[in-house]
Design an enzyme around this catalytic site. Structure first.
Site, PDB file in Angstrom:
ATOM      1  N   ASP A 105       0.836  -1.159  -0.044  1.00 13.39           N
ATOM      2  CA  ASP A 105       0.090  -0.035  -0.124  1.00 13.39           C
ATOM      3  C   ASP A 105       0.911   1.166   0.150  1.00 13.39           C
ATOM      4  O   ASP A 105       1.451   1.453   0.830  1.00 13.39           O
ATOM      5  CB  ASP A 105      -0.790  -0.291   1.170  1.00 13.39           C
ATOM      6  N   ARG A 107      -0.276   4.387  -0.503  1.00 14.00           N
ATOM      7  CA  ARG A 107      -1.014   5.532  -0.349  1.00 14.00           C
ATOM      8  C   ARG A 107      -0.628   6.493   0.884  1.00 14.00           C
ATOM      9  O   ARG A 107      -0.134   6.014   1.765  1.00 14.00           O
ATOM     10  CB  ARG A 107      -2.533   5.333  -0.169  1.00 14.00           C
TER      11      ARG A 107
END
Length: 177
Positions: A105, A107
């Site tokens: 991930d 983000r």
């Protein structure tokens, strides 16, 4: 205050009075073309976005901050198709990214904190999310979060493995899922 020159916040949908609200309900939503626009059942993104709008409208105050560049946990739309094949062979969404040499991930939600700090002028918000990393990033970016409001929506037979993988990675979800 120094703002980044390349922000991931695409847009903010805010109800009238948002900038004056004492403790508004806010959804920071990662762009998911497959779920938000095309209605993919492999994730819960589209139903979460719809439910967030409904809850914010019911609360009478709040906003949705829509984060571009977050497709597939930040790997992008094109790269997202390949992990789907690995998921069909039994890997979860995180394992598939790692198998391809991609981050689980990538983000970052601190861009949303900068926008929210500007709009709310240091007032706290209630975060509509199951992802503890969103709260951490918002607070790291200087935005106060008074509470986290769970958002469970769109769970079905096609995405239950995905939901359970998110729970294993720390998302706050009901144990019965």
């Amino acid at each position: 205050m120094l703002l980044q020159t390349n922000m991931s916040v695409n847009s903010v949908f805010a109800l009238p009075g948002f900038r004056d609200a004492a403790n508004p309900l806010v959804r920071v939503h990662s762009c998911c073309l497959t779920g938000d626009v095309f209605g993919s059942k492999r994730c819960d993104c589209g139903p979460q976005l719809t439910a967030a709008f409904e809850q914010i409208l019911a609360a009478g105050q709040g906003a949705v901050v829509y984060m571009s560049g977050h497709e597939g946990r930040g790997i992008g739309l094109w790269a997202k198709a390949v992990p789907y094949l690995l998921q069909d062979d039994g890997q979860d969404t995180f394992e598939a990214n790692i198998s391809l040499g991609l981050p689980e991930d990538s983000r970052d939600f601190t861009d949303a904190a900068a926008v929210l700090r500007y709009l709310l002028a240091d007032r706290p918000l209630r975060l509509l999310s199951n992802n503890p990393h969103k709260r951490e990033d918002l607070e790291l970016g200087g935005q106060r979060v008074s509470a986290v409001v769970p958002l469970v929506s769109g769970v079905c037979e096609h995405n239950i493995r995905y939901i359970r993988a998110k729970r294993r990675k720390g998302h706050v979800l009901p144990p019965e899922l």
